[in-house]
Design an enzyme around this catalytic site. Structure first.
Site, PDB file in Angstrom:
ATOM      1  CG  HIS A  92      21.689 -25.293   8.726  1.00 35.52           C
ATOM      2  ND1 HIS A  92      23.011 -25.279   8.367  1.00 35.52           N
ATOM      3  CD2 HIS A  92      20.981 -25.295   7.564  1.00 35.52           C
ATOM      4  CE1 HIS A  92      23.093 -25.286   7.038  1.00 35.52           C
ATOM      5  NE2 HIS A  92      21.885 -25.310   6.531  1.00 35.52           N
ATOM      6  CD  GLU A 140      22.411 -18.123   4.991  1.00 34.08           C
ATOM      7  OE1 GLU A 140      21.332 -18.732   4.954  1.00 34.08           O
ATOM      8  OE2 GLU A 140      23.507 -18.682   4.998  1.00 34.08           O
ATOM      9  CD  GLU A 191      23.350 -24.164   3.430  1.00 39.05           C
ATOM     10  OE1 GLU A 191      22.566 -25.119   3.371  1.00 39.05           O
ATOM     11  OE2 GLU A 191      23.130 -23.159   4.112  1.00 39.05           O
ATOM     12  CG  MET A 218      16.983 -18.249   7.173  1.00 38.89           C
ATOM     13  SD  MET A 218      18.606 -18.612   6.437  1.00 38.89           S
ATOM     14  CE  MET A 218      19.661 -18.282   7.860  1.00 38.89           C
ATOM     15  CD  GLU A 219      20.691 -21.845   8.063  1.00 39.14           C
ATOM     16  OE1 GLU A 219      19.798 -21.944   7.193  1.00 39.14           O
ATOM     17  OE2 GLU A 219      21.871 -21.620   7.795  1.00 39.14           O
ATOM     18  CG  ASN A 220      15.850 -17.476  10.847  1.00 39.36           C
ATOM     19  OD1 ASN A 220      16.642 -16.781  10.253  1.00 39.36           O
ATOM     20  ND2 ASN A 220      14.692 -17.860  10.333  1.00 39.36           N
ATOM     21  N   GLY A 223      12.055 -22.200  -0.124  1.00 40.85           N
ATOM     22  CA  GLY A 223      12.878 -22.983   0.789  1.00 40.85           C
ATOM     23  C   GLY A 223      12.660 -22.635   2.243  1.00 40.85           C
ATOM     24  CD  GLU A 235      16.629 -25.002   6.580  1.00 40.68           C
ATOM     25  OE1 GLU A 235      17.377 -24.264   7.243  1.00 40.68           O
ATOM     26  OE2 GLU A 235      16.713 -25.115   5.342  1.00 40.68           O
TER      27      GLU A 235
HETATM   28 ZN   LIG Z   1      21.025 -25.051   4.658  1.00 36.76          ZN
END
Ligand SMILES: [Zn+2]
Length: 394
Positions: free
Chosen positions: A329, A158, A348, A292-294, A290, A326
């Site tokens: 998401h 992303e 978000e 990441m919502e893969n 942070g 996450e």
């Molecule tokens: Zn997010």
């Protein structure tokens, strides 16, 4: 995506979510979705095989893309960055000119024949660069628990970095299925969006093919490989895994318990059970700020997922609320994706609101909503007027 610095300010985001709920968004239309790529050709399915060279920081790959041509065209335009394509063919026939422009982050394939409306198959071989920063497919050096130096591979796509690993239609409106194969050192464990379908060992290397993903945007592709190990548990038909550098996996035990609670609650709340067979969470040592919502394979910087006996209450709260963000998401963002990045604020803000709701539900003693009320309001200052643009620069 969650930057750690954002965790403590979801109250601002909640206001945005409320504003969005009262709006009247038009139904999704591929043709109306913003973007740079032409919409006359859309990808349906990718088959990608990548062979990294960790020492040289390069990789080679092969790719097959099933395309749907919506209007007759003599050219194909898609994203690429720092990659060189060769042996480009459409339906087995060599293409004409192939130009990869790294400044524009585009490859343009001029065909020798006009492609008719319908399904076609694009194939090519290519080479690219392993990144040393968290963009695309990157090399991450780290120290094992015994102090030995090691490297692993991970990804962060992303918003626009999938194109660094695979030439693709790298805009969120182009959802397709992805079948990924990676060749890695034989001692490595590997994680991607979907479970491993098969693994073959040849000498010091192993070639791992993952099950095909559901339709998703390219920015959710994930791969991690290295000397990593997992704790796992099940919620219903879903296998949960918490991955860490081998030897640190026990530091993921709290995160595993959290994930069990959160997944059960979200399956109920969303009214649509988590649709993938597994959901991994990967602590990338020193990976990036942070998480990441893969889809099916959330990556976290290790401090946002792992806890030790000396971790603070603040650390425990950050881990739970980051996981809750996450995992929200996985539905809002992954199962349903905005047509373009101008709606990322809704993606978000909802994930942050959902995370606060879930964190409060499971940890009432934290009085989470009370803590969301800023004790110090940021001082409001009017935006300075933007300097007037000269017409020559517009
Ligand atoms: Zn997010």
């Amino acid at each position: 995506m969650l930057q750690l610095t954002r965790i403590r300010r979801p109250g601002v985001l909640l206001v945005l979510a409320t504003a969005a709920a009262s709006g009247n968004a038009a139904p999704f239309s591929l043709d109306a979705a913003p973007g740079r790529l032409p919409k006359d050709v859309v990808p349906l399915d990718y088959t990608i095989a990548v062979v990294p060279d960790l020492e040289a920081k390069t990789f080679t790959g092969t790719e097959t893309v099933t395309l749907r041509v919506r209007a007759p065209t003599g050219r194909l335009v898609f994203n690429s960055l720092n990659e060189r394509l060769r042996d480009v063919r459409l339906d087995g026939k060599p293409a004409g000119e192939v130009v990869s422009d790294d400044h524009e982050q585009l490859t343009t394939v001029t065909l020798n024949h006009v492609a008719a409306v319908g399904r076609h198959t694009l194939t090519f071989a290519y080479s690219g660069t392993l990144e040393t920063q968290p963009h695309g497919l990157f090399v991450q050096p780290f120290n094992k628990p015994d102090g030995a130096h090691a490297m692993l591979l991970s990804t962060k796509m992303e918003s626009t970095d999938a194109r660094r690993m695979l030439p693709c239609w790298d805009e969120p409106a182009f959802r397709a299925t992805f079948g990924l194969t990676m060749t890695v050192p034989v001692g490595w464990a590997t994680v991607s969006n979907m479970p491993v379908a098969r693994r073959s060992v040849h000498g010091s290397l192993a070639t791992v093919t993952f099950r095909r993903s559901p339709r998703m945007p390219s920015y959710l592709i994930e791969f991690t490989g290295g000397d990593i190990a997992a704790l796992s548990a099940r919620v219903g038909s879903t296998t949960l895994g918490i991955w860490a550098a081998r030897g640190r996996e026990q530091d993921g035990s709290t995160a595993l318990a959290n994930a069990q609670q959160i997944l059960a609650d979200y399956n109920d709340y969303f009214g649509f059970p988590y649709p993938l067979p597994k959901l991994d969470s990967i602590a990338v040592p020193g990976g990036f700020s942070g998480a990441m919502e893969n889809w099916g394979a959330i990556t976290y910087t290790d401090q946002a997922l792992l806890l030790t006996k000396s971790s603070t209450m603040q650390g425990r709260q950050d881990v739970f609320s980051t996981q809750a963000h996450e995992m929200a998401h996985q539905w809002n963002g992954d199962l349903v994706t905005m047509g373009w990045w101008d709606d990322i604020w809704l993606n978000e803000s909802f994930a942050s609101w959902m995370a606060a709701k879930e964190t409060a539900l499971r940890n009432p003693q934290w009085k989470w909503w009370e803590a969301r009320t800023p004790t110090k309001r940021p001082r409001w200052t009017p935006m300075r007027a933007a300097p007037r643009m000269r017409s020559s620069s517009m």
